[in-house]
Design an enzyme around this catalytic site. Structure first.
Site, PDB file in Angstrom:
ATOM      1  N   GLY A  63       0.758  -1.060  -0.156  1.00  0.00           N
ATOM      2  CA  GLY A  63       0.165   0.146   0.128  1.00  0.00           C
ATOM      3  C   GLY A  63       0.828   1.375   0.121  1.00  0.00           C
ATOM      4  O   GLY A  63       1.982   1.209   0.031  1.00  0.00           O
ATOM      5  N   LEU A  64       0.017   2.525  -0.131  1.00  0.00           N
ATOM      6  CA  LEU A  64       0.918   3.766  -0.227  1.00  0.00           C
ATOM      7  C   LEU A  64       1.673   3.903   1.072  1.00  0.00           C
ATOM      8  O   LEU A  64       1.386   3.327   2.049  1.00  0.00           O
ATOM      9  CB  LEU A  64      -0.054   4.674  -0.481  1.00  0.00           C
ATOM     10  CG  LEU A  64      -1.060   4.732  -1.829  1.00  0.00           C
ATOM     11  CD1 LEU A  64      -2.072   6.015  -1.494  1.00  0.00           C
ATOM     12  CD2 LEU A  64       0.075   4.666  -2.873  1.00  0.00           C
ATOM     13  N   LYS A 106       1.097  -0.066   6.774  1.00  0.00           N
ATOM     14  CA  LYS A 106       1.594  -1.405   6.695  1.00  0.00           C
ATOM     15  C   LYS A 106       2.723  -1.672   8.034  1.00  0.00           C
ATOM     16  O   LYS A 106       2.179  -2.887   8.469  1.00  0.00           O
ATOM     17  CB  LYS A 106       2.445  -1.282   5.429  1.00  0.00           C
ATOM     18  CG  LYS A 106       1.751  -0.926   4.255  1.00  0.00           C
ATOM     19  CD  LYS A 106       2.745  -0.909   2.851  1.00  0.00           C
ATOM     20  CE  LYS A 106       3.981   0.239   3.228  1.00  0.00           C
ATOM     21  NZ  LYS A 106       3.452   1.715   3.133  1.00  0.00           N
ATOM     22  N   SER A 164       5.829  -1.945  -2.290  1.00  0.00           N
ATOM     23  CA  SER A 164       5.856  -2.661  -3.401  1.00  0.00           C
ATOM     24  C   SER A 164       4.683  -2.382  -4.439  1.00  0.00           C
ATOM     25  O   SER A 164       3.695  -2.881  -4.702  1.00  0.00           O
ATOM     26  CB  SER A 164       5.404  -4.164  -3.017  1.00  0.00           C
ATOM     27  OG  SER A 164       4.595  -4.267  -1.963  1.00  0.00           O
TER      28      SER A 164
HETATM   29  N1  LIG Z   1       9.642   8.336  -3.086  1.00  0.00           N
HETATM   30  C1  LIG Z   1       9.335   7.501  -2.423  1.00  0.00           C
HETATM   31  N2  LIG Z   1       8.063   6.780  -2.472  1.00  0.00           N
HETATM   32  C2  LIG Z   1       7.951   5.906  -1.745  1.00  0.00           C
HETATM   33  N3  LIG Z   1       8.471   5.723  -0.504  1.00  0.00           N
HETATM   34  C3  LIG Z   1       9.179   6.520  -0.078  1.00  0.00           C
HETATM   35  C4  LIG Z   1      10.007   7.568  -0.978  1.00  0.00           C
HETATM   36  N4  LIG Z   1      11.017   8.257  -0.363  1.00  0.00           N
HETATM   37  C5  LIG Z   1      11.072   7.487   0.826  1.00  0.00           C
HETATM   38  N5  LIG Z   1      10.129   6.752   1.054  1.00  0.00           N
HETATM   39  C6  LIG Z   1      10.371   5.887   2.047  1.00  0.00           C
HETATM   40  O1  LIG Z   1      10.764   4.513   1.893  1.00  0.00           O
HETATM   41  C7  LIG Z   1       9.636   3.551   2.198  1.00  0.00           C
HETATM   42  C8  LIG Z   1       9.384   2.546   1.053  1.00  0.00           C
HETATM   43  O2  LIG Z   1      10.300   1.918   1.022  1.00  0.00           O
HETATM   44  P1  LIG Z   1       9.799   0.387   0.412  1.00  0.00           P
HETATM   45  O3  LIG Z   1      11.132  -0.566   0.533  1.00  0.00           O
HETATM   46  O4  LIG Z   1       8.638  -0.170   0.868  1.00  0.00           O
HETATM   47  O5  LIG Z   1       9.366   0.743  -1.186  1.00  0.00           O
HETATM   48  S1  LIG Z   1       9.635  -0.117  -2.624  1.00  0.00           S
HETATM   49  O6  LIG Z   1       8.521  -1.237  -2.009  1.00  0.00           O
HETATM   50  O7  LIG Z   1      10.842  -0.346  -2.821  1.00  0.00           O
HETATM   51  O8  LIG Z   1       8.818   0.783  -3.560  1.00  0.00           O
HETATM   52  C9  LIG Z   1       8.421   4.356   2.805  1.00  0.00           C
HETATM   53  O9  LIG Z   1       8.153   3.684   3.964  1.00  0.00           O
HETATM   54  P2  LIG Z   1       6.496   3.535   4.245  1.00  0.00           P
HETATM   55  O10 LIG Z   1       6.166   5.075   4.863  1.00  0.00           O
HETATM   56  O11 LIG Z   1       6.614   2.714   5.488  1.00  0.00           O
HETATM   57  O12 LIG Z   1       5.692   3.107   3.118  1.00  0.00           O
HETATM   58  C10 LIG Z   1       8.701   5.795   2.920  1.00  0.00           C
HETATM   59  O13 LIG Z   1       8.865   6.285   4.208  1.00  0.00           O
HETATM   60  N1  LIG Z   2      -5.969   1.302  11.373  1.00  0.00           N
HETATM   61  C1  LIG Z   2      -5.195   2.389  11.537  1.00  0.00           C
HETATM   62  N2  LIG Z   2      -6.055   3.558  12.063  1.00  0.00           N
HETATM   63  C2  LIG Z   2      -5.805   4.692  12.270  1.00  0.00           C
HETATM   64  N3  LIG Z   2      -4.517   5.248  12.053  1.00  0.00           N
HETATM   65  C3  LIG Z   2      -3.370   4.056  11.587  1.00  0.00           C
HETATM   66  C4  LIG Z   2      -3.859   2.745  11.523  1.00  0.00           C
HETATM   67  N4  LIG Z   2      -2.733   2.299  10.807  1.00  0.00           N
HETATM   68  C5  LIG Z   2      -1.808   3.153  10.855  1.00  0.00           C
HETATM   69  N5  LIG Z   2      -2.223   4.336  11.385  1.00  0.00           N
HETATM   70  C6  LIG Z   2      -1.386   5.490  11.421  1.00  0.00           C
HETATM   71  O1  LIG Z   2      -0.959   5.827  10.192  1.00  0.00           O
HETATM   72  C7  LIG Z   2       0.373   6.484  10.313  1.00  0.00           C
HETATM   73  C8  LIG Z   2       1.096   5.556   9.272  1.00  0.00           C
HETATM   74  O2  LIG Z   2       1.171   4.016   9.697  1.00  0.00           O
HETATM   75  P1  LIG Z   2       2.179   3.220   9.366  1.00  0.00           P
HETATM   76  O3  LIG Z   2       2.014   1.965   9.960  1.00  0.00           O
HETATM   77  O4  LIG Z   2       3.662   4.064   9.568  1.00  0.00           O
HETATM   78  O5  LIG Z   2       2.343   3.303   7.664  1.00  0.00           O
HETATM   79  P2  LIG Z   2       3.107   2.590   6.642  1.00  0.00           P
HETATM   80  O6  LIG Z   2       4.017   1.598   7.098  1.00  0.00           O
HETATM   81  O7  LIG Z   2       2.105   2.140   5.403  1.00  0.00           O
HETATM   82  O8  LIG Z   2       3.847   3.921   6.113  1.00  0.00           O
HETATM   83  C9  LIG Z   2       0.926   6.323  11.516  1.00  0.00           C
HETATM   84  O9  LIG Z   2       0.552   7.543  12.263  1.00  0.00           O
HETATM   85  C10 LIG Z   2      -0.436   5.266  12.214  1.00  0.00           C
HETATM   86  O10 LIG Z   2      -0.364   5.589  13.858  1.00  0.00           O
END
Ligand SMILES: Nc1ncnc2c1ncn2[C@@H]1O[C@H](COP(=O)(O)OS(=O)(=O)O)[C@@H](OP(=O)(O)O)[C@H]1O
Ligand SMILES: Nc1ncnc2c1ncn2[C@@H]1O[C@H](COP(=O)(O)OP(=O)(O)O)[C@@H](O)[C@H]1O
Length: 174
Positions: free
Chosen positions: A14-15, A20, A88
């Site tokens: 997911g975004l 996640k 992903s």
């Molecule tokens: N441009 C851009 N796009 C997406 N994500 C970004 C970017 N820059 C930094 N980040 C941070 O890096 C985390 C994504 O790493 P991933 O290994 O999950 O990415 S991927 O699956 O290879 O696309 C992702 O972590 P999550 O926020 O936990 O999703 C971001 O925090």
């Molecule tokens: N089910 C949920 N309901 C409300 N807030 C959530 C939920 N899951 C995550 N959050 C909040 O969303 C933000 C991002 O969560 P995170 O798990 O770090 O996302 P990701 O790993 O996809 O980047 C955090 O501040 C977290 O507390």
């Protein structure tokens, strides 16, 4: 691997800020309570070590996911349930990981949390930086995310609690 009847790999996609890592931690915690060995492989963590040489181009993301899939497969072969939390964004990369596992042993969990909710949460300030033009290729903002066509589970975390997701996902676990 764990019995093919139950997943040995839970793949959360997911975004950024979809939830996640939060779901991944809760899944591992619940599996531990049920005395099932498990491990969380998180994108942020992998990128600090095993994938520290990779950036965020499409090619590097594909390689990142390939590495994550191979690590997950190795762990599953040691009977450890692996919970993977990666943006992903590309369907073909996710499909390649799925193909490493026997039928039924891979569960794709798509967090369909809307972009405006993710951007509103923005715990790392990434969406704000992207709006200011300080970073580019942010998934969902100016880089693509291919929505899974047939995930085993789909949740919008702005409408579904972590506990409800756990019940839906682990209902089948002994
Ligand atoms: N441009 C851009 N796009 C997406 N994500 C970004 C970017 N820059 C930094 N980040 C941070 O890096 C985390 C994504 O790493 P991933 O290994 O999950 O990415 S991927 O699956 O290879 O696309 C992702 O972590 P999550 O926020 O936990 O999703 C971001 O925090
Ligand atoms: N089910 C949920 N309901 C409300 N807030 C959530 C939920 N899951 C995550 N959050 C909040 O969303 C933000 C991002 O969560 P995170 O798990 O770090 O996302 P990701 O790993 O996809 O980047 C955090 O501040 C977290 O507390």
């Amino acid at each position: 691997m764990a019995s093919p009847a139950t997943p040995s790999c839970y793949w959360i996609t997911g975004l950024p800020a979809a939830g996640k890592t939060t779901l991944g931690r809760a899944l591992v915690s619940e599996l531990t309570k049920r005395q099932l060995q498990s491990f969380l492989l998180d994108g942020d963590e992998l990128r600090r070590g095993l994938s520290a040489d990779l950036g965020l181009s499409d090619k590097d993301r594909a390689e990142n996911i390939r590495r994550a899939g191979e690590v997950a497969r190795l762990m599953a072969s040691a009977r450890i349930r692996v919970v993977c939390a990666f943006v992903s964004p590309f369907a073909a990369d996710r499909q390649r990981v799925r193909a490493l596992f026997p039928h039924g042993a891979f569960a794709e969990i798509y967090l369909s949390t809307p972009l405006d909710v993710c951007a509103g949460r923005d715990p790392k300030g990434l969406y704000a930086k992207a709006r200011r033009g300080e970073i580019s290729a942010l998934t969902g903002f100016d880089a693509p995310y291919e929505v899974p066509a047939a995930p085993e589970f789909e949740f919008d975390t702005s409408r579904t609690s972590v506990d409800d997701m756990l019940v839906r996902i682990l209902g089948r676990e002994a």
